[in-house]
Design a protein around this motif. Structure first.
Motif, short mmCIF file in Angstrom:
data_model
loop_
_atom_site.label_atom_id
_atom_site.label_comp_id
_atom_site.label_asym_id
_atom_site.label_seq_id
_atom_site.Cartn_x
_atom_site.Cartn_y
_atom_site.Cartn_z
N GLU A 99 -5.84 6.87 7.42
CA GLU A 99 -6.91 6.25 6.64
C GLU A 99 -7.22 4.84 7.15
N LEU B 47 -3.78 4.60 -2.12
CA LEU B 47 -4.73 5.22 -1.19
C LEU B 47 -4.53 6.73 -1.21
N ASP C 96 3.45 11.44 4.63
CA ASP C 96 2.87 10.36 3.83
C ASP C 96 2.47 9.18 4.71
N VAL D 213 0.84 -1.20 0.00
CA VAL D 213 0.00 0.00 0.00
C VAL D 213 0.88 1.25 0.00
N GLY D 214 0.25 2.38 -0.23
CA GLY D 214 0.96 3.65 -0.23
C GLY D 214 0.15 4.68 -0.99
N LEU D 215 0.64 5.90 -0.99
CA LEU D 215 0.00 6.95 -1.77
C LEU D 215 0.17 6.63 -3.26
N LYS E 149 -5.83 10.63 0.74
CA LYS E 149 -6.49 11.24 1.89
C LYS E 149 -7.99 11.20 1.66
N ILE F 123 -1.48 7.74 5.30
CA ILE F 123 -1.89 6.35 5.07
C ILE F 123 -2.40 5.72 6.36
N ASN F 124 -1.63 5.89 7.43
CA ASN F 124 -2.02 5.27 8.70
C ASN F 124 -3.34 5.82 9.23
N GLU G 128 4.13 -0.95 3.56
CA GLU G 128 3.76 0.44 3.27
C GLU G 128 4.89 1.12 2.52
#
Length: 365
Positions: A130, A75, A123, A7-9, A77, A127-128, A101
């Protein structure tokens, strides 16, 4: 099989890393939301011990331990409220054992960042948060469903609700659920929820050969990121996803030369897999013979019968004993028979705690 979700931006190198890991072809264009459906790839765990055992036994087949990686689209915001394609992606993460991540760790004006400036701490926190918000919504819904049973005096429901009340308090403070202290009984009652923030998280800092990597710059961003990860009780690894992807097309014997030319010393994929094992508290044991040499993944602290269950349930349910020898000692003496003759081979019972690198033979009724 161990299952890890990447996962990640958007646009931080998730799909490029996935390509590097699996040699699969998935989109990795320079724009958000390029991967709408999760891509799944099974990756063999590199382990030179297995190769040496297979040579020793002259095995027909060599089967490494495996990890299933799931490439989950970026993911953003607001994902917990359905921004982007957030709800879909969050549901995919629920199915994995651990979270990898991915965090951008280099400056490059030619590669855009969804939030402008590169800031790993921001960043990670986006993520965390969310993941926390998604869990808080799920915990709230579950507690509503438990009301009737708790009022009726159902013990199981009361234990679960007490556990969820503690977790809800943690999540409301913006913290990951895994920081909550729960009893074994409480942990057991909430397993079915698959909460995102109860999963181990390994942070992967993605650098770039020839780029302005944050750990090479003295501007404080790398130091703050390391401190944040450590404060979360997690681990981090460095990887250069683009270089690892390029290395897919390079012969194994030429890879070290290629790395030196690019200034990338470590094998990023191997480091990542080792980091995943450490984050999850996993170890490897082996079985070997003329037909097959194979690596098996178990939880650190597992007993011999529990390890046997990785092979077949009979090895746990009908366990009698196990013959055990460490890999390095078996390789040193050259054969199973020599290990037995020299007293290196041990017979262990049900209470034996399997060690990383044990070579084992299970006897059952």
């Amino acid at each position: 099989m161990l299952k890890i979700g990447i996962v990640g931006l958007p646009n931080v190198g998730k799909s490029t890393l996935f390509n590097a890991l699996t040699k699969a072809s998935v989109p990795a264009e320079n724009y958000p939301f390029c991967t709408i459906d999760p891509s799944v790839g099974v990756v063999g765990v590199p382990d030179e011990r297995l190769t040496k055992l297979a040579t020793l036994s002259q095995s027909e087949k060599v089967i490494p331990a495996a990890i299933e990686f799931v490439d989950i689209a970026g993911l953003v915001k607001g994902a917990a409220e359905g921004e982007g394609l957030g709800n879909q992606f969050l549901s995919h993460i629920r199915e994995v054992d651990a979270i990898l991540e991915m965090v951008r760790f280099f400056d490059d004006p030619d590669i855009s960042h969804v939030h402008g400036e590169v800031d790993p701490v921001r960043d990670i926190e986006i993520i965390n948060l969310e993941l926390v918000l998604a869990d808080r919504e799920q915990v709230g819904k579950r507690r509503e469903k438990l009301v009737r049973d708790t009022r009726a005096g159902n013990k199981e429901a009361r234990v679960e609700d007490a556990a969820l009340a503690k977790i809800e308090q943690t999540l409301s403070a913006g913290k990951l659920a895994l920081t909550t202290t729960l009893s074994e009984e409480e942990q057991r009652t909430i397993v079915h929820l698959n909460l995102l923030t109860l999963k181990p998280i390994l942070y992967c800092f993605n650098g770039k050969s020839g780029g302005h990597n944050l750990h090479e710059l003295a501007d404080g961003r790398a130091k703050k990121a390391y401190e944040l990860v450590e404060s979360l009780g997690s681990r981090y690894v460095h990887v250069d996803a683009a270089t690892e992807h390029e290395l897919n097309d390079v012969a194994d014997e030429d890879k070290s030369v290629f790395r030196q030319e690019l200034g990338v010393q470590a094998d990023g994929v191997a480091d990542l897999i080792r980091g995943a094992y450490a984050a999850l508290g996993l170890i490897t044991f082996f079985t070997t013979g003329p037909k097959e040499s194979r690596a098996w993944t178990i939880t650190r602290g597992a007993t011999a019968p529990a390890a046997g269950a990785a092979i077949h349930t009979d090895f746990k349910d009908k366990f009698i004993r196990a013959e055990v020898v460490p890999t390095d000692k078996l390789l040193a003496v050259g054969s199973w028979a020599a290990a037995r003759e020299q007293g290196i081979l041990r017979t262990e019972g049900k209470e034996y705690i399997v060690q990383d690198g044990d070579v084992m033979v299970f006897l059952h009724s």
